[in-house]
Design an enzyme around this catalytic site. Structure first.
Site, short mmCIF file in Angstrom:
data_model
loop_
_atom_site.label_atom_id
_atom_site.label_comp_id
_atom_site.label_asym_id
_atom_site.label_seq_id
_atom_site.Cartn_x
_atom_site.Cartn_y
_atom_site.Cartn_z
N SER A 143 0.83 -1.20 0.00
CA SER A 143 0.00 0.00 0.00
C SER A 143 0.86 1.25 0.00
O SER A 143 1.97 1.27 0.55
CB SER A 143 -0.90 0.00 1.24
OG SER A 143 -1.53 1.26 1.42
N TYR A 168 -2.54 -0.23 9.97
CA TYR A 168 -2.69 -0.80 8.63
C TYR A 168 -1.39 -0.62 7.84
O TYR A 168 -0.88 -1.57 7.23
CB TYR A 168 -3.85 -0.12 7.90
CG TYR A 168 -3.92 -0.47 6.43
CD1 TYR A 168 -4.29 -1.74 6.03
CD2 TYR A 168 -3.61 0.48 5.46
CE1 TYR A 168 -4.34 -2.08 4.67
CE2 TYR A 168 -3.67 0.15 4.10
CZ TYR A 168 -4.04 -1.12 3.72
OH TYR A 168 -4.08 -1.45 2.39
#
Length: 341
Positions: A143, A168
């Protein structure tokens, strides 16, 4: 090839599975179909792949009207250390495309355990299965969140990613470190893909495009964080999928010879778009002005993202190029059709 696509009921996973099937590959899709957002949307994606929900909503079966004969779906938790190796042994995959993960930056503030279970424990189990079942190539989702507090743009793969600002993001950086270790120790070719704000038809309901479109159509206010002073490298789903499939199908024998078993790439539109311009594109597509509620920045959010995709261009002769207006129009058309607006 025979390819495992994890997260196959998810936004990106569904599109990747469909693209690989259209290219003639045999695909096994895996997903736990959790309730982070509407499971019905996940079932409906699977139906597009020829898998239908039965009355009990627990098991899925081929949908006779539009079944892909080369597609099989398995409902499973990545954390299952018994079932996952059994699946690998039975199916004898060539390549693994690992897209399953607990997504969302803000949700990680509320439910951190799910990120460790899915993104860390689950990823370790995938690596172990790749190690013991002679997988030719592991392609996995990272990501843009790993860049955290980086100030210099565009973000380069060579930049430091030592300052994640959400669990995350930390879990995705951990995945890259774990993949590096397994590539080094066990000669497994791994490719991590840092996605930049993916959007498009069948997208996630917790993403800005979905939330804004829904609210504008209903005449409800939208929450605009950091008073709109944010920029994102918005990347259309087809561009992401085309990049993933090029890498999944790519020749990797040379990576053993060059001792470059571990690789990471940015996949983004190589363009930073102001949030207010993105909202304007949605307004134009919907045909209605948004009522904007300006809010402070949220914990875990970064102000600007922008992908340097030069390494992707160099190695795969590929770069995303869909303009935001085009992508937003396609999403809004899908949204209106799906929700019968």
């Amino acid at each position: 090839m025979k390819i495992l696509v994890t997260g196959a009921a998810g936004f990106i996973g569904y599109h990747v599975a469909k693209k690989l099937l259209e290219a003639g590959h045999e695909v096994v899709g895996l997903d736990n179909i959790n309730d982070y957002y509407s499971p019905q949307l996940k079932y409906d994606r699977l139906k597009e792949l020829g898998i239908q929900q039965n009355a009990a909503a627990e098991f899925l079966s081929p949908c006779s009207s539009q079944s892909w004969s080369a597609f099989k779906f398995v409902r499973m938790q990545l954390e299952d250390r018994v079932a996952l190796p059994t699946l690998f042994k039975e199916e004898n995959f060539d390549v693994v495309c690992h897209l399953a993960a607990q997504a969302g930056v803000r949700y990680s503030l509320e439910n951190p355990e799910s990120y460790i279970d899915s993104n860390i424990v689950g990823f370790l189990n995938i690596l172990e299965c790749c190690r013991h079942h002679e997988i030719e190539h592991l392609v996995y989702a990272s990501s843009s969140s790993v860049y955290g507090l980086n100030k210099e743009v565009p973000f380069k793969v060579s930049d430091s990613v030592d300052h994640p600002i959400s669990l995350y993001a930390a879990s995705k950086k951990s995945n890259e470190l774990m993949a590096h270790t397994y590539s080094h120790l066990f000669n497994i070719p791994t490719t991590g893909l840092r996605f930049f704000t993916v959007y498009g038809p069948w997208g996630r309901p917790d993403m800005a495009l979905f939330l804004f479109t829904d609210a504008i159509i209903k005449g409800e206010p939208i929450q605009v964080f950091n008073h709109g002073k944010m920029e994102r490298d918005f990347t259309y789903i087809d561009d992401i999928v085309n990049g993933i499939t090029k890498i999944v199908e790519g020749e990797i024998a040379s990576r053993h010879e060059s001792n470059q078993l571990y690789k990471v790439y940015n996949i983004g539109n190589n363009n930073s778009v102001k949030l207010m311009d993105f909202i304007e594109a949605i307004e134009n597509s919907v045909g209605k002005k948004a009522e904007k509620k300006l809010m402070p920045i949220q914990p875990g959010d970064v102000i600007r993202t922008w992908a340097d995709v030069s390494e992707l261009i160099r190695d795969y002769k590929y770069r995303p190029n869909t303009e935001v207006k085009t992508g937003v129009d396609k999403f809004v058309r899908w949204f209106k059709e799906y929700y019968k607006v």
